[in-house]
Write a protein that holds these residues in place. Structure first.
Motif, PDB file in Angstrom:
ATOM      1  N   ALA A 284     -22.423 102.976 121.669  1.00 47.34           N
ATOM      2  CA  ALA A 284     -23.736 103.181 122.266  1.00 47.34           C
ATOM      3  C   ALA A 284     -24.825 102.971 121.223  1.00 47.34           C
ATOM      4  CB  ALA A 284     -23.821 104.579 122.868  1.00 47.34           C
ATOM      5  N   GLY A 285     -24.546 103.439 119.994  1.00 50.34           N
ATOM      6  CA  GLY A 285     -25.533 103.339 118.926  1.00 50.34           C
ATOM      7  C   GLY A 285     -25.834 101.903 118.558  1.00 50.34           C
ATOM      8  N   ALA A 286     -24.766 101.082 118.448  1.00 47.49           N
ATOM      9  CA  ALA A 286     -24.955  99.677 118.092  1.00 47.49           C
ATOM     10  C   ALA A 286     -25.879  99.006 119.103  1.00 47.49           C
ATOM     11  CB  ALA A 286     -23.603  98.976 118.045  1.00 47.49           C
ATOM     12  N   HIS A 287     -25.622  99.293 120.398  1.00 42.47           N
ATOM     13  CA  HIS A 287     -26.482  98.751 121.451  1.00 42.47           C
ATOM     14  C   HIS A 287     -27.927  99.143 121.237  1.00 42.47           C
ATOM     15  CE1 HIS A 287     -24.187  96.573 124.369  1.00 42.47           C
ATOM     16  NE2 HIS A 287     -23.173  97.422 124.207  1.00 42.47           N
ATOM     17  N   ARG A 288     -28.104 100.455 120.980  1.00 44.46           N
ATOM     18  CA  ARG A 288     -29.476 100.946 120.853  1.00 44.46           C
ATOM     19  C   ARG A 288     -30.174 100.377 119.622  1.00 44.46           C
ATOM     20  NH1 ARG A 288     -31.710 104.761 123.945  1.00 44.46           N
ATOM     21  NH2 ARG A 288     -32.907 105.816 122.328  1.00 44.46           N
ATOM     22  N   VAL A 289     -29.397 100.198 118.547  1.00 46.46           N
ATOM     23  CA  VAL A 289     -30.000  99.608 117.335  1.00 46.46           C
ATOM     24  C   VAL A 289     -30.427  98.180 117.635  1.00 46.46           C
ATOM     25  CG1 VAL A 289     -29.569  98.838 114.960  1.00 46.46           C
ATOM     26  CG2 VAL A 289     -28.748 101.075 115.712  1.00 46.46           C
ATOM     27  N   LEU A 290     -29.531  97.430 118.308  1.00 52.91           N
ATOM     28  CA  LEU A 290     -29.845  96.035 118.614  1.00 52.91           C
ATOM     29  C   LEU A 290     -31.047  95.944 119.557  1.00 52.91           C
ATOM     30  CD1 LEU A 290     -26.279  94.475 118.908  1.00 52.91           C
ATOM     31  CD2 LEU A 290     -27.890  94.429 116.997  1.00 52.91           C
ATOM     32  N   GLU A 291     -31.105  96.915 120.504  1.00 52.92           N
ATOM     33  CA  GLU A 291     -32.255  96.942 121.429  1.00 52.92           C
ATOM     34  C   GLU A 291     -33.514  97.433 120.742  1.00 52.92           C
ATOM     35  OE1 GLU A 291     -31.148  99.692 124.434  1.00 52.92           O
ATOM     36  OE2 GLU A 291     -29.816  98.273 125.459  1.00 52.92           O
ATOM     37  N   GLY A 292     -33.334  98.055 119.593  1.00 52.92           N
ATOM     38  CA  GLY A 292     -34.483  98.611 118.887  1.00 52.92           C
ATOM     39  C   GLY A 292     -34.802 100.028 119.306  1.00 52.92           C
ATOM     40  N   GLY A 293     -33.926 100.685 120.068  1.00 49.71           N
ATOM     41  CA  GLY A 293     -34.159 102.073 120.511  1.00 49.71           C
ATOM     42  C   GLY A 293     -34.016 103.045 119.366  1.00 49.71           C
ATOM     43  N   THR A 294     -33.208 102.676 118.359  1.00 48.59           N
ATOM     44  CA  THR A 294     -33.035 103.562 117.196  1.00 48.59           C
ATOM     45  C   THR A 294     -32.827 102.687 115.971  1.00 48.59           C
ATOM     46  OG1 THR A 294     -31.931 105.554 116.451  1.00 48.59           O
ATOM     47  CG2 THR A 294     -30.526 103.835 117.287  1.00 48.59           C
ATOM     48  N   ASP A 295     -32.826 103.335 114.799  1.00 48.35           N
ATOM     49  CA  ASP A 295     -32.683 102.517 113.585  1.00 48.35           C
ATOM     50  C   ASP A 295     -31.354 102.801 112.911  1.00 48.35           C
ATOM     51  OD1 ASP A 295     -33.221 104.788 111.509  1.00 48.35           O
ATOM     52  OD2 ASP A 295     -34.809 104.924 113.061  1.00 48.35           O
ATOM     53  N   PRO A 296     -30.888 101.919 112.033  1.00 49.65           N
ATOM     54  CA  PRO A 296     -29.572 102.092 111.401  1.00 49.65           C
ATOM     55  C   PRO A 296     -29.483 103.389 110.604  1.00 49.65           C
ATOM     56  CG  PRO A 296     -30.427  99.893 110.966  1.00 49.65           C
ATOM     57  CD  PRO A 296     -31.530 100.650 111.638  1.00 49.65           C
ATOM     58  N   SER A 298     -30.901 106.372 111.209  1.00 51.58           N
ATOM     59  CA  SER A 298     -30.642 107.504 112.097  1.00 51.58           C
ATOM     60  C   SER A 298     -29.210 107.472 112.595  1.00 51.58           C
ATOM     61  CB  SER A 298     -31.571 107.446 113.312  1.00 51.58           C
ATOM     62  OG  SER A 298     -32.898 107.574 112.890  1.00 51.58           O
ATOM     63  N   LEU A 299     -28.728 106.278 112.899  1.00 53.03           N
ATOM     64  CA  LEU A 299     -27.365 106.157 113.400  1.00 53.03           C
ATOM     65  C   LEU A 299     -26.361 106.619 112.345  1.00 53.03           C
ATOM     66  CD1 LEU A 299     -25.538 105.297 115.683  1.00 53.03           C
ATOM     67  CD2 LEU A 299     -25.475 103.004 114.704  1.00 53.03           C
ATOM     68  N   THR A 300     -26.536 106.172 111.101  1.00 47.45           N
ATOM     69  CA  THR A 300     -25.635 106.579 110.024  1.00 47.45           C
ATOM     70  C   THR A 300     -25.669 108.090 109.844  1.00 47.45           C
ATOM     71  OG1 THR A 300     -26.290 104.526 108.956  1.00 47.45           O
ATOM     72  CG2 THR A 300     -24.982 106.077 107.652  1.00 47.45           C
ATOM     73  N   SER A 301     -26.893 108.616 109.822  1.00 47.49           N
ATOM     74  CA  SER A 301     -27.050 110.053 109.641  1.00 47.49           C
ATOM     75  C   SER A 301     -26.342 110.818 110.755  1.00 47.49           C
ATOM     76  CB  SER A 301     -28.539 110.362 109.606  1.00 47.49           C
ATOM     77  OG  SER A 301     -28.768 111.709 109.880  1.00 47.49           O
ATOM     78  N   MET A 302     -26.445 110.308 111.984  1.00 39.52           N
ATOM     79  CA  MET A 302     -25.786 110.952 113.115  1.00 39.52           C
ATOM     80  C   MET A 302     -24.276 110.919 113.007  1.00 39.52           C
ATOM     81  SD  MET A 302     -27.557 109.842 116.581  1.00 39.52           S
ATOM     82  CE  MET A 302     -26.176 110.425 117.492  1.00 39.52           C
ATOM     83  N   LEU A 303     -23.781 109.719 112.634  1.00 36.56           N
ATOM     84  CA  LEU A 303     -22.325 109.602 112.520  1.00 36.56           C
ATOM     85  C   LEU A 303     -21.805 110.543 111.439  1.00 36.56           C
ATOM     86  CD1 LEU A 303     -21.835 105.748 112.920  1.00 36.56           C
ATOM     87  CD2 LEU A 303     -21.471 107.558 114.602  1.00 36.56           C
ATOM     88  N   ALA A 304     -22.535 110.622 110.317  1.00 35.34           N
ATOM     89  CA  ALA A 304     -22.114 111.531 109.248  1.00 35.34           C
ATOM     90  C   ALA A 304     -22.110 112.968 109.764  1.00 35.34           C
ATOM     91  CB  ALA A 304     -23.046 111.392 108.051  1.00 35.34           C
ATOM     92  N   ALA A 305     -23.151 113.337 110.502  1.00 35.36           N
ATOM     93  CA  ALA A 305     -23.229 114.703 111.025  1.00 35.36           C
ATOM     94  C   ALA A 305     -22.067 114.983 111.971  1.00 35.36           C
ATOM     95  CB  ALA A 305     -24.557 114.902 111.742  1.00 35.36           C
ATOM     96  N   LEU A 306     -21.714 113.995 112.799  1.00 32.01           N
ATOM     97  CA  LEU A 306     -20.591 114.183 113.722  1.00 32.01           C
ATOM     98  C   LEU A 306     -19.293 114.386 112.952  1.00 32.01           C
ATOM     99  CD1 LEU A 306     -21.288 111.655 116.592  1.00 32.01           C
ATOM    100  CD2 LEU A 306     -21.255 114.147 116.722  1.00 32.01           C
ATOM    101  N   LEU A 307     -19.104 113.595 111.901  1.00 36.53           N
ATOM    102  CA  LEU A 307     -17.894 113.743 111.082  1.00 36.53           C
ATOM    103  C   LEU A 307     -17.838 115.136 110.449  1.00 36.53           C
ATOM    104  CD1 LEU A 307     -17.387 110.351 109.249  1.00 36.53           C
ATOM    105  CD2 LEU A 307     -15.754 111.560 110.709  1.00 36.53           C
ATOM    106  N   MET A 308     -18.995 115.549 109.951  1.00 40.33           N
ATOM    107  CA  MET A 308     -19.043 116.855 109.283  1.00 40.33           C
ATOM    108  C   MET A 308     -18.837 117.992 110.270  1.00 40.33           C
ATOM    109  SD  MET A 308     -22.209 116.511 106.727  1.00 40.33           S
ATOM    110  CE  MET A 308     -22.104 115.674 105.169  1.00 40.33           C
ATOM    111  N   ALA A 309     -19.165 117.775 111.517  1.00 42.14           N
ATOM    112  CA  ALA A 309     -19.052 118.840 112.517  1.00 42.14           C
ATOM    113  C   ALA A 309     -17.592 119.106 112.868  1.00 42.14           C
ATOM    114  CB  ALA A 309     -19.825 118.473 113.778  1.00 42.14           C
ATOM    115  N   TYR A 310     -16.718 118.169 112.512  1.00 49.07           N
ATOM    116  CA  TYR A 310     -15.319 118.305 112.909  1.00 49.07           C
ATOM    117  C   TYR A 310     -14.678 119.579 112.361  1.00 49.07           C
ATOM    118  CZ  TYR A 310     -10.345 117.630 112.664  1.00 49.07           C
ATOM    119  OH  TYR A 310      -9.017 117.833 112.739  1.00 49.07           O
ATOM    120  N   GLN A 311     -14.829 119.821 111.033  1.00 42.75           N
ATOM    121  CA  GLN A 311     -14.183 120.991 110.415  1.00 42.75           C
ATOM    122  C   GLN A 311     -14.634 122.322 111.045  1.00 42.75           C
ATOM    123  OE1 GLN A 311     -11.739 121.694 108.533  1.00 42.75           O
ATOM    124  NE2 GLN A 311     -11.140 119.669 107.776  1.00 42.75           N
TER     125      GLN A 311
END
Ligand SMILES: Nc1ncnc2c1ncn2[C@@H]1O[C@H](COP(=O)(O)OP(=O)(O)OP(=O)(O)O)[C@@H](O)[C@H]1O
Ligand SMILES: [Mg+2]
Length: 600
Positions: A284-296, A298-311
């Protein structure tokens, strides 16, 4: 657990699982009684956890400027503050993590200590019946296993709520703040994990409860096997015991493996969910980045946060079963702590002045079980310095009567008085300091011979200890030990004979030098030669003391100033040997049995 309904069966130590209301009430009570005393430490620890959670979220957040400004925007200047920020976040994170760990373990051990103290206080305030009704294994389990479970569960709950929940909230907050549409996509799977995780949690809890129960049984059984090892051997039950223990061990093994399998299954479920969530967010993020809805960034930061939320999410998922296991232990602890103490000192209890040791029983009735008195309406006065022998058939109530004097048991009706004071009106310590006790089974502590003999008076001098040992006719065997009085009893490896142990107990009583002496068949386990030596030591011991002696041996009885015959809990005859024989009653029959060689 009413103390009036004792049973010799080792009780199952598990309790029913508390319901939701029970859980909340237990939790409240735990916090009130065990956590609130340490609230400054708790507050500090939770503060550290919150700081740690924020630092974790900050790390993930800093990835956004790292990507957007440094890599995409090519702002070299931003690199320094971003890198510095990440470094600072990690330093803060590790320091606060260290702080919360230290504080949490401290709190955990405070709780452990407080619970031990309270349990010990409780157990000390119980009457003899309580100890007869609870197996040693059961009580030991409370002190070790249950208390540790409670500490573990409380520390874990606090950490989970303070650290994991706040971290998770901070990370999820960050994810939504960065891009809430993507966040929704990523979190779509989270509710799906709830159902299996909860089901697994329930299974873990059931297995844990079973394991606790069976471990308690195993402990009780092991204690019996170890203590009764000679009976087990001689009666040829070794194999039988081995298979009973084996069955239990095996069952515990299977429960543990099954519980652990359920517990471990939580990890792959959570991992799978995280993977799916990440994948969804990425697509979903790749789509939004390509559409310009979000920037790379924010996406990286989000993915990192999701990974960190696992533990933290995984730990929170496991929390349920830990809390349930802990609560089962806590419930058993509270049940024991809530048993009303049956041995309380009167609020106005005074110290019993040391007197000459006059003992009076006034219309004393006592029952172990309601409506089944084993001591009935006994009136008896033992004058200072008098030696009174208690005789009667087995089960007549002789030991019970003795136990009423130091308040090992309390009368149901009537009163026991020492030097004119009702034993319930004086402090236990002062009452018991006036009484020395020698029973058939001599208990030796795992300490030196000296410490065992000076148990009532640890401050006694060497000369006093030696004099007591000599008077107890035990000096010859103590003197030939390699380290004499300083020999640890454990080093003797059980080589003390019955007579030697008995004379040590007499030395202990002699050193205590109390005006009242209670003897419960002190020589009945000995052979004739050993008995004669112990008998002499006892004569020395009872000189000038008010003595109540339960005796089966005729020699002890005949020498007494007075003989009291108990029958079915009643005092049926008293007098001197010759008079009682002439009277031709109970005593005469007991005595004739003796002469014929039958046990009295
Ligand atoms: N903890 C207990 N719970 C219930 N009943 C008990 C308990 N202890 C003793 N009894 C009962 O009380 C009665 C008196 O027991 P007690 O030990 O005083 O007898 P005793 O005269 O000392 O016997 P013995 O000569 O065999 O030592 C017995 O019937 C016994 O079964
Ligand atoms: Mg007895």
């Amino acid at each position: 657990m009413p103390p009036s309904h004792p049973s010799s069966e080792p009780r199952a130590s598990a309790s029913p699982v508390p319901g939701r209301a029970g859980t909340v009430a237990l939790g409240r009570r735990l916090v009130r009684e065990f956590l609130s005393p340490y609230w400054p430490t708790v507050g500090l620890a939770v503060g550290c956890m919150v700081v740690m959670a924020l630092a974790t979220a900050a790390t993930a957040w800093l990835l956004e400027p790292a990507i957007n400004q440094v890599f995409l925007g090519r702002e070299a200047g931003a690199l320094w503050w971003v890198a510095g920020g990440i470094l600072a976040a990690f330093v803060v994170r590790s320091l606060s993590n260290y702080g919360q760990s230290v504080l949490m373990s401290r709190i955990g051990f405070e709780i452990l200590t407080a619970a031990r103290d309270r349990l010990h206080d409780k157990v000390s305030a119980m009457e003899l019946r309580f100890f007869q009704a609870h197996s040693t294994g059961e009580l030991v389990t409370r002190f070790t296993y249950d208390i540790n479970r409670m500490r573990f569960a409380m520390a874990n709950t606090l950490t989970a709520l303070g650290r994991d929940l706040v971290t998770l909230a901070a990370l999820v907050g960050l994810v939504f703040w960065q891009d809430w549409v993507l966040a929704l996509a990523a979190c779509l799977v989270a509710p799906l994990t709830m159902v299996p995780v909860r089901r697994l949690g329930r299974k873990v809890r059931r297995r844990a409860l079973d394991t606790q129960e069976e471990t308690g049984r195993l402990q009780a059984l092991m204690l019996q096997v170890l203590r009764g090892v000679r009976v087990v051997w001689i009666d040829g039950r070794t194999e039988d015991m081995r298979s009973r223990v084996g069955v239990l061990i095996d069952r515990i093994f299977r429960r543990q493996v099954s519980g652990e399998r359920a517990r471990t299954l939580v990890t792959p479920i959570m991992e799978l969910a995280t993977g799916v969530g990440l994948g969804l967010a990425l697509v979903a993020g790749a789509h939004r980045v390509l559409e310009g809805g979000t920037d790379p960034g924010s996406l990286t930061s989000m993915l990192a946060a999701l990974l960190m939320a696992y533990q933290p999410a995984k730990r929170l998922a496991n929390l349920y079963s830990i809390v349930q296991e802990g609560l089962a232990a806590v419930e058993r602890l509270f049940r024991l702590l809530d048993t009303p103490p049956d041995l309380t000192e009167a609020p106005k209890a005074v110290a019993l002045p040391s007197g000459r040791g006059r003992i009076e029983f006034r219309r004393v009735t006592f029952a172990y079980r309601p409506e089944e008195p084993v001591i009935r309406d006994i009136d008896l006065t033992v004058e200072p310095g008098e030696v009174v022998a208690l005789v009667g058939a087995s089960g007549a109530g002789k030991s019970t009567l003795l136990n009423l004097i130091p308040r090992f048991l309390d009368v149901d009706q009537g009163a026991v008085r020492v030097d004119g004071h009702d034993v319930r009106d004086v402090t236990l310590a002062s009452l018991r300091s006036q009484i020395a006790l020698v029973t058939q089974e001599t208990f030796l502590f795992d300490d030196t011979i000296r410490a065992n003999i000076a148990y009532a008076r640890p401050e006694a001098s060497d000369a006093e200890v030696e004099a007591a040992v000599r008077a107890a006719d035990a000096w010859d065997f103590v003197a030939q030990l390699p380290r004499g009085l300083d020999t640890p009893v454990g080093d003797l490896g059980g080589r003390l004979s019955g007579g030697e142990r008995q004379r040590m107990a007499i030395a202990r009583a002699l050193l205590k030098d109390a005006p009242i002496l209670l003897l419960d068949e002190p020589t009945s386990a000995l052979d004739t030669a050993a008995e004669r030596r112990v008998q002499r030591a006892l004569a020395e011991l009872s000189r000038g003391r008010t003595t109540l002696v339960v005796a089966h041996r005729l020699s002890t009885i005949v020498d007494a100033d007075r003989i009291c015959v108990l029958h079915g809990g009643r005092l049926v005859e008293q007098g001197r040997h010759a008079d009682l024989v002439n009277q031709g009653g109970f005593y005469a029959r007991l005595y004739r049995g003796h002469e014929e060689g039958a046990p009295a």
